[in-house]
Structure formats: C-alpha cells, structure tokens
Design a protein around this motif. Structure first.
Motif, PDB file in Angstrom:
ATOM      1  N   MET A  87       3.885   1.582  -1.042  1.00 54.71           N
ATOM      2  CA  MET A  87       4.569   1.715  -2.340  1.00 54.71           C
ATOM      3  C   MET A  87       3.625   2.398  -3.336  1.00 54.71           C
ATOM      4  O   MET A  87       3.972   3.401  -3.975  1.00 54.71           O
ATOM      5  CB  MET A  87       4.933   0.321  -2.872  1.00 54.71           C
ATOM      6  N   VAL A  88       2.404   1.893  -3.385  1.00 55.99           N
ATOM      7  CA  VAL A  88       1.472   2.435  -4.399  1.00 55.99           C
ATOM      8  C   VAL A  88       1.245   3.923  -4.123  1.00 55.99           C
ATOM      9  O   VAL A  88       1.364   4.775  -5.003  1.00 55.99           O
ATOM     10  CB  VAL A  88       0.134   1.657  -4.330  1.00 55.99           C
ATOM     11  N   LEU A 111       0.826  -1.214   0.000  1.00 62.82           N
ATOM     12  CA  LEU A 111       0.000   0.000   0.000  1.00 62.82           C
ATOM     13  C   LEU A 111       0.857   1.259   0.000  1.00 62.82           C
ATOM     14  O   LEU A 111       0.617   2.205  -0.754  1.00 62.82           O
ATOM     15  CB  LEU A 111      -0.918  -0.017   1.240  1.00 62.82           C
ATOM     16  N   LEU A 139       4.153   6.051  -5.034  1.00 61.72           N
ATOM     17  CA  LEU A 139       4.283   6.280  -6.487  1.00 61.72           C
ATOM     18  C   LEU A 139       3.266   7.321  -6.942  1.00 61.72           C
ATOM     19  O   LEU A 139       3.562   8.201  -7.743  1.00 61.72           O
ATOM     20  CB  LEU A 139       4.077   4.951  -7.220  1.00 61.72           C
TER      21      LEU A 139
END
Lengths: 494, 105, 461, 632
Positions: free
Chosen positions: C160-161, C158, C164
C-alpha cells in the motif's frame, strides 16, 4: 551433413533414458543396456577412425542453426585432435561400464549418470560452436557430482560439492569470455570457432586479447588442473568410485587442455604467445609440485591423483611452447595419460575391491600373492613414469623437445621439467616397491587373482599403451595435421 | 499570498497531507491507525490530481477520472486491510504492529 | 464488437473465475470441480491469446494495446495459471477451499494479463492493484494460522505504502505532461521535478517485483503463507510486473538521465542481498523468496542496459524463472516446507526428485535448460550495453547460488531419513501431470529458445 | 640385409612369448631365450664376417630407417645400421650373452621364478643389441632406458628380500639422473639439427664449439650414469645383490659398456670441443683411481669385482678422453670377456661356499680345479699380464696417453694398473690359496664350466688381434712399441709380487695396518662417504621437501578455501562459531563464510513491519536525492 557425430554423441543419452525408465526390479538390466549402447558407440567411433582422411581437416560436419537470433549453431565436426579424444572418451566409457559390472547400490540411477556423463564427454570434443561447447562442458558437471556424491567414499559430500563449485566458478569466467568474443567478433556476431579464428586474424580482438585469455585461462586452468587450482582433484579422485575416477582422470581433465588447444590458442594467438612463459612456469611448478607431493602420499589413489597433476603439467608445457613437437607431445600425453592412469585406477580399484584398503602401508607383496594384478600394476606404473616403448614416454619426450625448441619457453624450465620426469620415476617406483614387491602383507595374503572379465577390460588399455609407445604414428598420424594448423596460426602472429 | 487559491496552494496542501499520512503510517503502533494514515495519503494524492487537472488541463477530465478510480480502488483495499487486521486480532488479540513480529530471519 | 475480441482471453478468465466461485451450484459434485473449470478456462484463454496474436488496435481510447511482448506475457500468464490450477485440482484435499483459491488465482491472472497490455498510467495502476489484491488474500489464505495473516498484513501494508508513493509520482507525471497515456509522456521535457516523479513511479513497480531494497515483505510473506499460494504469488504476477516495468522504463528512460543508474544499483543490491541471504536457509519458502529477489536482480540488470534486446531477454527470463520456481513450490507444498521434510525424496518419489534437480539446475543457469539461455541472452544484451563488471558479478553470483540450491538437492538425494510414516498420498495423477508439464517447459524453453524469441517478435538478425 | 633386424628381435620375441605365461609354464620354457640368443649369435657372426669381407672402416655397409612419427609435417626417422663398431659390439654382446645364458641354465635351475629371470635376461639382450645396431640417438636412448628397466628387474629379482629391493630402485634412479642429461642433449640436437640420425648430427651439421661442448657434456653425464663413473657410481656395488650371472652380463660386459659405446659413437662431437675431452679424461682418471683403491679393501668377492669394473670403465673413459675411440672400444671388448669370466667364476665360488665373504674362503685351488684355472686366466688378463688380452688393451690406452702428452694421467694410470694387479692377487690368494675352510666343496656342473673355459680362451687369444682391430675400425693400427709393453708388464708383475708378499706370505699384518691408520681406513670403509652424503643431501632432503609441500597443499591452498571461514571467525568473534555449529552442513570455508555474511544481511529482516516501511522510505528518499543531485 553427416549424422554420424550426432548419433555418437547422443546415443548414450538414449541409453540413459532407457535405464531411467527401467522399473526397480529390472535395474540389474541397466548395465546390459549401457554396455551394448557403449559397444555400438565405440564401433561407430572405430568406423569414423577407419574412414578418416588424415589430410582432410575437420570432417563429419553437421551445421544447423539452433538459436538463430543470437547466432548459436548446432555445429559438430571432428579433426585429428578431437577424433583422438573422442576415441579415448568412448573407449574409456565402455571400459568404465564393464568395470562397474558388480555395482549393486541402485544400479539404475548409476548407469543413468554414467551415460549422461558420456554424452557430455563425447560432445565437448566435437562441438565447434562455443555455446554448444559450453553446454557439453557444464553437462559433465552434474552427473560427475552425483557419481561422487552418491557412490563415493566417506568424505564424498565434501569432495563432490568442492568439485562442482570449483569447476562451476571457473566456467563462469569462461562464459563471460565466450559472450565477450561473441560481442567483439566484428560486424555479424558469431559463436562459431572457425569464424572467430578468422575474425581474430582480421584483428577483431586486438585490444582485449589479454582479458579474454585471462577469462578462458581461469575456466580451463581449474579443469586441467594447473597449480594452485588443483586441490579439488585429490579429494574428488579418492572419494569417487573406480569407474568415475577412471573417467575423471582419463577424459574430464583433458577437457581443460583441449579447451586451450581448440579455443584459447587459435582465437587468441597474440595473448597465448604473451602468456606462454607464465603458463610454462605454472606447468613446470605443477610437474615438480605434483611429483613431490605424490612422493609423500600414503593413499595410492591420492598418489595417482597428484601424478595426474604432474602429467598435466607436461601437457601445459607442450601447449605453452606453441611448437609442432610441443603440441603433438601435449596431445600424446593427454591420450596416453588417459590410457595409463585409467589402467592404474582400474588396478587400484581391483585391489580395493579385494583388500578394502588403499593405504600403501597395508598393501605389499601383490606380485607374490596375485602375480597378474601385481604385474599389470607394475606395467602401468612403468608406462606412467615414461618408459620408452610405452605411450607415457612419447608425449613427455615430445613436450620436452617442443619446449626446448620454442622461443617462448626459457630453457631452464625445460631442464626442470626433465628433472620432473626423473621425480616421476622416484614416486612411481617407490609405490611399486612397497605395494607390488616384497612379502605379501596380511591384507594381501588371502585375495584372489584377476578374473576373466577384468582381463577383458584391461587388455585394450595395455595393447594401446604398447602400440602408441612403439609406433608413435598410430596416434600422431591423426594429431599432427591438426596441430600444424594451430602452429601456423601462432607463427603468423609476431 | 494572492487572494485566489492557485495550483501552488493545492499542491502544498497535498504535500503536507501526504507527509502527515506518511508519518502516521511509519510511527503509529496500532494497525488501525496505520490504515487511517494510508487513507490520508490517498486523499492527498487525489487532491493533487484534481488540482492539476483543474488548473493545467481544464478541458480534459483525465485527472479527475484518475482520482475517481483511485478512490474506488483504495476503499476496496482498505476494506481488505481491515478484514486482515480483524482476522489477525481474533487470533492474536492484538493490533500492535510491533508485537506482530514472529516471522523473521 | 471487433475490439472486444481483443480482450477475449481476459473475458474468458473472468467468466471461469465467476463459474469457479459458484461451482457448488453446478450439478457436478466433488470438491475440485472449480479447479478443473479454472484450469480449462485458463487453457482456453491461452489458446485465444495466441490465436488473436499481436495487433496495433488500441482499446478504450488508446489505454490498452497488445504488441508481441504483451501477447507473450498474456500467453505465459494464462498458461502458468492453467498449470497451477491443474496442480490445484490434483491436490484439492490438502488445500481445502479450492473454489476460493481458484477464483483468486484467475482474477489475479486476469489483472496481470491486462497489465501487460496497459498503455496508460491509470490502467497501469488499476490492473496492478487488480493483480495484487487477490495475492494478499492468497498469502493469508489459512484463516487459522496467524503467521500467514501476519505475512499477508506485512505484504499489504508495504505494498500500500509503495503504491501510494507510485501514485504520488504518477500524479506529478500527469501534472507535467497533461496526459496519463504512456505515449504522451514520451514527448514532454522533464525538469528535475520530473526526475523525482519518475523515480517515485518506478519504486512502486520495483516493490511489486520484490527488488531490493523494497523486498522486505517477500521473505516474511512467503515464509508465513501456505506453500501452494507462494507457488502462484511468487511466479505469475512477476511476468506482467516485468512487462509493465519495461514499458515505464522504456518511456521514462531516455528522458531521465539517472534512471538507468538507479536500475543498476537496485539490480546489484538485489543480487547481493538475494544471493547472500539465501545461504543457510532451513525453510525452502524463505529460500525461494530470497532467490526471487536475486533473480529480479538479474532481470533489472538486463533492463539497466536500456536496449530492446535487454527488455526482450528480461521478459523471456521472467518466464524462464517463473516456471521452475512454481514447480519447486509445488513439490514443497506436497512434501513440506523445511529441508528436513525433503530428506530421502529420491527414495520416496524418484520422479519428483529428478524433476526438482532439473528445476534447480535451471535456476542456477546450467545449460541446456531455460535458465541458461535466458541468462545468456540477457547478459549478452547487458554486456553489449557496456555493463561489463555487473555482468561478471551476476555470473559469479549465479555460480555461488549453486551453493544454496544444492542444499535442497543434497537433502533430497543424499538424505537418509525417509519420513517414518508413509502418509497416504492425497495427490492424484493431475498434480504429477502439472509438474511434468513444468519439467517439459523448463527443458523446451532452453532447447527451443530460437522459436520462443521469434514469438516475441524479435526481428531475426 | 633386413635379417639384421632379427638379431635384436629374436630375444625380444622370446620375452614377449614368456612374459604373459603363468609361472609354471614359463619355468618349463626357460630354454627358449637361450635358443633365441643362439640365433642372434649366428646373426652376429654372419654380420661380422660380412663387415670383415668389406674391409671395415667407418662407413656403415648397411643402413635402413623407418618413420616412427611425423612432427609438424616432417618425418622423424628411427633405424639400424651395420658398421665396424656395431659388428664388434654385436660379437661381444652375443658371445658373452650366450655364455651367460648357458651358465644360468645350470646356476639358476633351482630358483622358483627362473622363467621370469630368463625372460628379462632375453629382453635385456634385445635392448642391448638394439642399442648397438641403432643408427640414431633416439632409438639408442629408447633401448638405453629399456636396459635400465631390465637392470632394475634383474637386480631386484629376489624382491622379497630388503637389500635387492633397495638396490634395484637405487640403480634405476641413479641411472635416471644421468638420463636427464641425455634427454636434454637430445632436445638440443632436435632443436638445432631437426633429426637424431648419427649421419645428420655428427657429420651433417656444423656445430659451434659452445653448443658441441654442451651436447657432449650432457651425453657424457648420461654415460656416466649408466657406466657408473664417479659421482654416479654408487649404484653398481649395491647392484651385486642381484643374481651373479645377471651381473656378469649387465654389470661387466654390456650395460655398463653402453656409456662408453655412446661416447665412442659421439666422438666426432667430442672432438669439436676440447673441454668435453678433458672432462672425460679427468672423470676417467678419478674413477679408475677410486675404483682401484676401494677394490683393495672390499671383503665381498663380488664387490671387489664391481669396483674393479668401475675402475676399468674409468680406463675406457681415459682412452676416450685422449680422443682415441679405438683404444676405448678395444679395452671395452677385452674387459667384457675377462670381467664376465671373473663374475661367472665368482658365481661358482659363491655357489660352492655359500657365502660372498672372502674371509670365509680359502684353499679352493685343489677343490675347484677347472674354475681356478679359468678364474686365474681372467685375473691375469685383468692385471694386464702378457699374453693375456688385458695387457694389450691397457697398453693401447697407455700408448695413447703417452702420445697425447698427458704425462700426469699416465702416471696415475700406471699406479691404478699396479693397484689392479695388487687387489686381484689379494683376491686370488684369499680365495684359492691357504687352508681350505670348507672342505666338502664340489666342482661346478659342466654347463657352468664350458662357458668359463671358452671365455678364458678368448681372453688369451683376442689380445693378439690389437693391430688388426685398429685397421678394422678405419684407424692406423700397429704393434704397441716395446718400451711401453715392458714398462706396463713391469708394473703388473710388481703389483702381483706386492700382492703375493702381503697376502701370500702374510708378511704384513693387515689388521695392524688398519689399526695404525684408523682414520684413513675409515674413509675407505665408508666408500669416501659418497653414499652417506647422497643419502643426506638428496634423499632425506627430498623426503622433507615432499612432506612440507603436502602439508602446504592440504593446509594452505586447501585451507585457504576452507580456512577462509575460520580465519574470518577470528575477525567476527564468537557469533561465528555458534553459526558454524548450527550450520554444520557448511561444506567449505568459502560456503560457511557466505552463510555468515548472509546471516548478517538478514539481520535487517527483524520482523517488525514498520522497520520495513522505514527502510523502504529511507531507500526512496535516498534514490530521489541522488537523482535530483545527479540530474541538476
């Protein structure tokens, strides 16, 4: 810059710390620590009473900045009304300690809680800064929660959490009100009550007095309690141990009404006058409702709890009237209710200690088996139903005079309140009839009469009840000058 | 389409890549595939950064620095992610993200 | 050389992290020496951070500047880490692999301290990742327990997303303004594309703080992880997170018209979800996760006000929240995660029980503790900015929160079931000292709110 | 003149001394109150002498006041005064009080709690003396209530039995109903005049007729409660359950007279509003008639005397109704003496035959010579036979009625006088004449005989003072004219003859009479159904109301907080009940509802990480769209 008030308020805190430090085996000594500290506290209050200049307005002031960034000041001071309530709180505190002398269930923690409660109670009546007032207001909640939750009766966890959440919910609105006052209080924002009164006179809150009053009303009404926010009181009283219910009835209920007198009326006079008829209506409902429901009770403590709802109805009637007689009456009922209901709870506690029951059906003929306890219980009941010559009559009579005299309260409400006085006689005498008089019932037939220690902590209450009842000025000498200040503020508002 | 490949084309490419990576991360069952999709999204961002730095601020190299840093950091993170997936595989014998749902409520 | 002095605290943290990692090489035997070194290092960092104090000198080409807000955050982070490591030293045996835990904590703290001074998008991203990567490992610390690993994985995926998404937003911010330094961003005019980029950037930060609706990772992560790692992850990084949010919102707020409404909705959502979900929880870690979401809601409400007093209040409250919640997790780590483990705590450890009560009361906001003054300060700023109804809602929710916090109190104080076997306490004095320090901090933060605010550099009214 | 304070304070101190003592010592010191009363008697005599020397009139010769409270800066004064009315009342109360104290020493000496009896008697006397000396309505009201308390304690003296216990609470509450009116009257006074002093209220303030009517009617309502006027008379007959000497003092001479004294004091107010006077007149007449009628059918000797008291009080209210306070007070004085005598006599009789039911008595003339003589004197005085005092005072009232032009009331009063003579003769023949059913009866002790003889003597002599009485009170006095005297004597003698004819010669069979008019007798027997209606309308209704409110309190308001959850369960279906079972700790409905909402909110937290990611991205997209729309 007198440090008297600071010592009076924070002395019990020292006692609490000492009691907390006591090792497990010395826990018995906690009661001695508490008793000596409270005795010293009462003497200090006595000295303050003696040297109090009745005409002098707010005295023994200490005023130092606490959080300067948002103008919160450590500001203590006492005028006539606060002094009367402080004296009541200190005296009942000492009596509560002596009354729980035989507390054996983890006494160390018990007395820590009692002393923390005492700090909150002493503080709230002398705080002159709204945030400081709120700090002491909340400080009372936690110890009382534990006193009920850990030493209470069967449904204690239900009663204690209900007590905590009711009051906390109410105080949320009060905090919002306090912050709104702070923000709208003109150029330099302040929490100080005196400055807020001046700002309000200067028209700082003209637009929003209604909303502010609603916020404070909700916060205080839960504590008073005013009908319909009262349902926490009977549960809390029935489940609380004797000493806790003496303090709950004697002092905690008065914090709500004291809030009205010290904060709501002087700072928001326009809204107070606009709301007065509604408050009087609720007060009258509380009086009659409390009296009627008390009449149907089977548990003595619940009966006394509902009688408190009825008595506090008189206080609110006096406050709603906005006249000198009404406000004098309100404070007189606050003090006398503290003395009389405190005495009632102590006597019921004594009976419960001996017979282990509070059911009216099982108790009868106290005066034939234990004449002293029966006699004092009857004396307290007569004081509670407002017999002239005892303190109960003074407050209720003045509240009736004040509310009739006031243009804010319709006359039919005063008539209903007067009928409420008669209803009080009904349920009190009905209780005396079944509990004190008659043949000794099985539960009562083998109990022992009052002991010396019990007489010691009951006598001052009896003495004061008679003193205030016969010579009203012993109390009103302090209260009246302070009340005149508030009445002039109310009179200035059209 | 002008012959020369301008900023707009790069941004479109980056957006497409980002969308594909996002789709992959959201729908693929296997954790490894999700990590690869995340790698895809990282590169999409890098392309966007480098394109903007080249076309909009040719003199300064800030965009490219940013991209370089991102690459370094994302490799470290993907390595860490793989370690986690590996440890989890050793315990639960699965990398199916849908079946790793014993924590709930 | 002069400029390196400015980041001395971070360097000390780095040095003690490395020392802790290779502690087994040192002549001194004993499992917990790493934790002691770490604690001492963090304490030294705290002292240096306060000694150096705020300055206007910028480092690395104006990417890093420590104003008073940043200094307070650095000092708080270092202090909390030092207390955490002190507790870790006390509880070494039950925690195992203390060397790794200490190193991870120190590195994460260093990242957080740098983040509070970050003035540049790039540095912001770098320090944020530096602060959260050790957190993944801490959450999945116990290799043998798949619940911990599952929690860590969810947290990893989560964040990471969301990172990004943030990067994508930052890219466009850079594109439009031509620079990545926050001061630069202040100047450029933002079209509708700029609005979107700003929102995307904010999302990353909000996810780090576990504000609703980006909070989904925290309940599972905290419930799976061992209690001692939750103690660190749930409190220390959040302070720097709030400071970063204050910086970004401070820059983007005036230009992006809708931003404060976004903050407001997220704040209210966090309060609603955090408070309601926390009711009826049996696992204290999951309860504290949801309470974290709720408290971030209160923070965001202050920031939504958009005034400087609001941001100061938010940072102060972040610390006022971090200290008690970390201490609660200490006690939970020692006693056991569920409410039943807390039964009869008063009879077993009276001091811990009373301390627990004080921490919970501070979280509810009962005066005179730190929580109350934090809320008072924050919400008067919010009220000042005209957010009347959300503030009433916030107060109402903090009253309601007493309901679930008192669940813990009721079992600790009124529970009759003391644990059958009296497990030999593996703790030594250090753990109790750590809890005592937290207790002192919670009370003093309340009473000494005045001096605290002056440290924050807030002009005396 | 401050020794005047001693008159009420002496008995009060006696009470304060005796009350806290343990039972045994208190019983031993039972003579202390009698000594205190003697002191008050001496004081009263001295006071009366002083007032006599100064020639009476309506101006007080001594007045002192004391600020009991400061309200809004203004002092609230309470004080005492000595004027002609007070002097007379002092005399009446102390004389009767002394006789009752002495009588009780003999009557009550075997009772276990005799000390408490004398202590309360002493407190009562103090309160009555305080009331009489009061110079303002506030002190009067306070003593008024303390008297109510003492009557409660005395009626319920033998509280172990059911009847006295119920009677005492009935007495206190009924008088308390009246006091509600009194309190409101005080509130009006304070609101309009600002003080309670007689001088300020009665003379110092120009009352509008409407306000005056309101205040006087309220005062009248209070007086009706205390002086047992219809409809608030129901408590007096039941109050007979108390010790007889106490009834002699309280329910004959003093307490019940307090109402009359109050109206007499407030006469200037009543005179301003004609309405109040007419209402007093009507109430007085109704009560006089009702009392007399009911007295004729009672079998209990004390009940007869109780209803007779109600009737005579009715007479006093009639006098007040005609505006002549003097006639009222004069009748009050004479009534106090002969009625207390009758009660003391009844006490001896009851003690002798150990029952209060007249049907078991008879032929006591020979067995109790002294009592019979004294009792007969009292009975003749009550019947209004020349030269006894009753004749003179009743005559005064009839004169004031006739001169006031109230001819109808005059006729009714005459009929009531006839009935009075009739039921006293009935009582006399039932008790003293006929065969002795209980031969072994002994005459009372000397402490009981002496007071009765003294009272009998006074009843004989005091009548002759009627002309001086009026002048003493500042009104024009004179001998009543012959015509009225002859008329009233004729009525009285015809009543006696009728009584002798029915009960002496037993010429009429009363049982047959009862059989022929069962319906009429039913009404009489049920005391005109007053008790039954009150019982139903007020007491039961109030019981039902309080039970309903309590259930409302616990079920609805409390329930609203607790029940909110259960109400919700109906909406949310089964799942809630499962949760409620699981979360048994849910303390309050409110709390359990919030937990239920929490469970719903957490449903999203389903454990699959990709659902989380989708939710997060959905949120991001929503935010972006919202900002874009708002921004554009």
């Amino acid at each position: 810059m007198s440090y008297l008030l600071t010592t009076i308020v924070f002395l019990p805190l020292a006692a609490a710390v000492i009691c907390a430090m006591l090792p497990k085996d010395l826990a018995g000594a906690a009661k001695w620590v508490a008793a000596t500290v409270m005795a010293f506290d009462v003497t200090l209050v006595g000295w303050l009473l003696a040297t109090f200049d009745v005409r002098g307005g707010v005295q023994a002031v200490v005023d130092i900045p606490w959080v300067p960034q948002i103008a919160i000041r450590y500001h203590l001071g006492a005028d006539g009304i606060s002094l009367a309530m402080l004296a009541l709180s200190a005296l009942l505190g000492l009596i509560a300690v002596v009354a729980s002398w035989k507390m054996d269930k983890s006494p160390g923690t018990y007395f820590v809680m009692l002393m923390l409660l005492q700090v909150g109670m002493n503080g709230v009546f002398v705080a002159l800064d709204l945030v400081l007032f709120y700090v002491f207001w909340e400080l009372v909640l936690v110890p009382m929660y534990f006193l009920i939750a850990m030493w209470g009766g069967e449904r204690r966890s239900y009663a204690s959490l209900k007590f905590f959440l009711y009051t906390l919910a109410g105080s949320v609105f009060m905090l919002v009100g306090i912050i709104a006052l702070y923000l709208y209080s003109g150029p330099n924002n302040t929490f100080d009550i005196a400055e807020l009164v001046r700002a309000s006179a200067g028209g700082a809150f003209n637009g929003i007095q209604g909303w502010l009053f609603l916020a404070f009303f909700l916060g205080f009404a839960v504590k008073v309690p005013i009908w319909p926010l009262h349902t926490w009181l009977p549960d809390a009283h029935v489940e609380a141990p004797t000493a806790a219910s003496v303090l709950l009835a004697g002092v905690l209920l008065k914090m709500g009404t004291y809030g009205f007198i010290r904060i709501a009326l002087p700072i928001l006079p326009v809204a107070a006058k606009a709301w007065a008829p509604w408050i009087a209506a609720l007060a009258v409902i509380s009086i009659v409702y409390g009296a009627s429901v008390a009449f149907a009770q089977t548990d003595v403590k619940k009966l006394i709890a509902y009688s408190s709802v009825s008595h506090m109805g008189f206080v609110m009637l006096g406050i709603a009237s906005g006249t000198a007689a009404g406000l004098d009456g309100a404070v007189a009922v606050m003090v006398s209710h503290g003395l009389v209901t405190g005495l009632l709870f102590l006597m019921v506690g004594m009976v419960y200690e001996r017979t282990h029951t509070r059911q009216i059906a099982e108790l009868s003929g106290l005066s034939s088996q234990v004449p002293a306890i029966g006699g004092i219980l009857a004396f307290a009941s007569f004081a509670s139903l407002g017999l002239p010559g005892l303190s109960g009559f003074v407050g209720e009579f003045l509240s009736l005079l004040g509310s009739w005299q006031s243009t804010l309260v319709p006359h039919w409400m005063t008539v209903v309140a007067a009928v409420g006085v008669m209803l009080a006689a009904a349920y009190m005498l009905w209780m005396v009839q079944r509990v004190v008089l008659g043949e000794a019932s099985e539960a009562v037939s083998r109990i022992s009469d009052i002991t010396a220690r019990e007489v010691a902590y009951v006598l001052p209450l009896i003495g004061l009840t008679v003193l205030v009842g016969v010579y009203w000025n012993s109390l009103l000498r302090f209260v009246d000058p302070a009340v005149q200040g508030i009445v002039t503020i109310l009179a200035r508002v059209v | 389409m002008s012959a020369v490949v301008g900023l707009r084309e790069f941004l479109v490419l980056s957006a497409v890549l980002f969308a594909l990576g996002l789709y992959g991360a959201l729908s693929k069952k296997s954790a490894i595939m999700i990590l690869m999709a995340i790698e895809l999204m990282t590169n999409a961002v890098n392309i966007a950064l480098i394109a903007m730095s080249r076309f909009l601020t040719p003199g300064l190299m800030t965009g490219q620095f940013f991209a370089a840093f991102i690459m370094v950091v994302s490799t470290a993170e993907i390595g860490l992610g793989l370690a986690l997936v590996l440890a989890l595989y050793r315990r639960t014998r699965t990398v199916e993200v849908d079946r790793i749902d014993r924590l709930k409520g | 050389m002069r400029s390196y002095l400015l980041i001395a605290p971070e360097l000390v943290m780095l040095a003690s992290a490395l020392l802790a990692m290779f502690a087994d090489v040192l002549p001194v035997r004993g499992r917990r020496v790493a934790a002691w070194i770490g604690a001492a290092g963090a304490a030294a960092a705290l002292v240096i951070a306060l000694a150096v104090g705020p300055g206007s000198v910028t480092l690395f080409g104006s990417m890093l500047r420590f104003d008073s807000l940043a200094v307070f955050a650095r000092a708080a982070t270092a202090g909390l880490t030092s207390v955490y490591l002190l507790w870790l030293a006390g509880n070494g045996a039950s925690v195992g692999r203390t060397r790794e835990a200490t190193t991870l904590a120190l590195l994460a703290a260093m990242g957080a301290m740098l983040m509070s001074g970050a003035r540049d998008l790039v540095l912001l991203f770098l320090t944020m990742e530096a602060a959260t990567m050790p957190a993944y490992v801490l959450i999945g610390f116990d290799r043998g327990d798949e619940r911990g690993l599952e929690g860590a994985l969810k947290y990893f995926l989560l964040s990471m997303v969301t990172s990004l998404v943030m990067l994508y937003g930052m890219a466009f911010l850079f594109g439009m303004s031509g620079t990545t330094s926050l001061d630069g961003l202040r100047v450029t005019a933002f079209g509708s594309l700029g609005l979107i980029a700003a929102v995307l950037t904010i999302v990353g930060l909000l996810a780090k703080l576990a504000a609703a609706p980006f909070h989904y990772w925290s309940p599972d992560a905290y419930a799976g992880a061992p209690a001692f790692s939750v103690a660190f992850v749930s409190s220390v990084p959040k302070i720097a997170g709030v400071v970063a949010l204050v910086r970004v919102v401070g820059v983007l707020g005036p230009q992006v018209r809708g931003l404060t409404d976004v903050m407001l909705t997220v704040a209210v959502a966090s309060m609603v979800i955090g408070n309601f979900a926390a009711f009826g929880q049996k696992d204290v870690r999951r309860l504290m996760a949801y309470s974290g979401v709720a408290h971030v809601g209160y923070l965001l409400l202050a920031l939504a006000g958009g005034t400087e007093a609001g941001s100061i209040g938010a940072v102060l409250y972040a610390v006022a929240y971090a200290v008690p919640s970390m201490a609660i997790m200490f006690v939970v780590a020692e006693e056991g995660p569920t409410l039943d483990d807390m039964d009869g705590l008063l009879s077993r450890r009276p001091l811990a029980a009373w301390a627990m009560l004080v921490f919970l009361l501070s979280l509810v906001g009962v005066p005179p503790l730190a929580g109350f003054f934090g809320k008072l300060y924050m919400f008067s700023a919010a009220l000042d900015a005209g957010l009347v109804w959300p503030v009433v809602l916030a107060f109402a929710f903090s009253a309601v929160s007493a309901g679930y916090y008192f669940g813990i109190v009721r079992s600790a104080f009124l529970g009759q079931r003391p644990r059958a076997v009296r497990v030999r306490s593996t703790r030594n004095r250090a753990a109790d000292v750590a809890i005592a320090i937290c207790l002192l901090a919670t009370v003093l933060l309340g009473l000494l709110a005045g001096p605290m605010l002056s440290v924050l550099g807030y002009a005396l009214r | 003149m401050t020794w005047l304070l001693a008159i009420p304070l002496l008995p009060a101190l006696a009470f304060a001394l005796l009350a806290p003592l343990p039972r045994v010592t208190r019983n031993a010191l039972r003579w202390v109150p009698a000594v205190a009363m003697a002191g008050s008697l001496a004081g009263a005599l001295a006071a009366f002498a002083m007032v006599l020397r100064s020639g009476g009139g309506d101006q007080p010769i001594y007045h002192t006041s004391f600020a009991i409270a400061t309200i809004g800066g203004k002092a609230l004064d309470v004080g005492i005064q000595l004027d002609a009315v007070a002097a007379i009342m002092l005399l009446v109360v102390t004389i009767v009080g002394m006789c009752v104290q002495v009588y009780s020493l003999g009557y009550m000496h075997r009772d276990g709690r005799v000390g408490w009896y004398f202590a309360v008697l002493s407190l009562f006397s103090a309160a009555m003396l305080g009331l009489v000396l009061a110079s303002d309505f506030l002190l009067l009201y306070m003593c008024w209530e303390v008297m109510g308390l003492c009557s409660y304690l005395l009626i319920g003296f033998w509280h172990t039995q059911e009847a006295p216990r119920m009677a005492s609470i009935k007495a206190f509450l009924t008088t308390r109903v009246g006091d509600v009116g009194f309190a409101i009257a005080l509130a009006i006074m304070y609101a309009s005049v600002g003080s309670f002093g007689f001088a300020a209220v009665l003379h110092g303030y120009s009352w509008t007729p409407a306000l005056a009517t309101a205040v006087s009617l309220l005062l009248l309502f209070g007086a009706m409660g205390k002086s047992a006027q219809v409809p608030l008379h129901v408590w007096l007959p039941d109050a007979m359950a108390g010790p007889t000497p106490a009834s002699a003092l309280i329910h004959a001479a003093t307490m019940v007279a307090a109402g009359v004294y109050l109206v007499a004091r407030a006469m200037p107010l009543f005179e301003i509003s004609q309405v109040a006077l007419t209402v007093t007149l009507v109430v007085g007449t109704g009560t006089a008639l009702l009392g007399a009628l009911l007295a004729t059918v009672q079998h209990d000797i004390k009940k007869v005397l109780a209803y007779s008291t109600i009737s005579q009080l009715g007479y006093m209210f009639i006098a007040l109704g005609t505006g002549s306070a003097v006639a009222g007070l004069f009748h009050l004085m004479t009534h106090a003496f002969f009625k207390s005598l009758l009660f003391l006599g009844a006490g001896v009789i009851i003690h002798a035959v150990h029952t209060q039911d007249m049907r078991e008595m008879g032929g006591l003339r020979k067995l109790l010579p002294w009592t019979t003589a004294a009792f007969t004197a009292g009975a003749l005085a009550l019947a209004g036979v020349f030269p006894f005092s009753g004749f003179w005072s009743k005559d005064e009232i009839l004169v004031s009625l006739w001169s006031g032009g109230h001819y109808v009331v005059f006729a009714l009063a005459l009929f009531a006088a006839f009935l009075t003579a009739f039921y006293m003769t009935r009582l006399w023949f039932r008790v003293f004449a006929g065969p002795a059913q209980k031969p072994e009866v002994r005459e009372a002790h000397v402490e009981m005989i002496v007071p009765m003889v003294l009272l009998a003597g006074i009843s004989l002599v005091v009548g002759f003072a009627s002309p001086f009485f009026a002048t003493f009170l500042g009104e024009h006095g004179g001998w009543p004219d012959i015509m009225m005297a002859v008329g009233s004597s004729a009525v009285a003698t015809s009543g006696i003859v009728a009584g002798w004819w029915v009960f002496g010669k037993k010429a009429v069979d009363t049982e047959a009479l009862k059989a022929r008019f069962p319906h009429l007798y039913g009404i009489f027997d049920n005391k005109f159904y007053f008790d039954r209606t009150y019982e139903f309308v007020f007491v039961n209704a109030y019981n039902r109301l309080s039970d309903a409110l309590w259930t409302f309190d616990t079920k609805v308001i409390d329930g609203a907080v607790d029940g909110f959850g259960h109400a919700w369960s109906a909406v949310a279906g089964g799942s809630w009940t499962f949760d409620a079972k699981v979360i048994d700790g849910a303390v309050m409905g409110l709390a359990s509802t919030v937990t239920w909402i929490g469970a719903r909110v957490r449903r999203l937290q389903a454990g699959r990480v990709q659902t989380y990611q989708r939710l997060v991205m959905a949120a991001v997209i929503l935010l972006v769209l919202w900002i874009a729309l708002k921004g554009a």
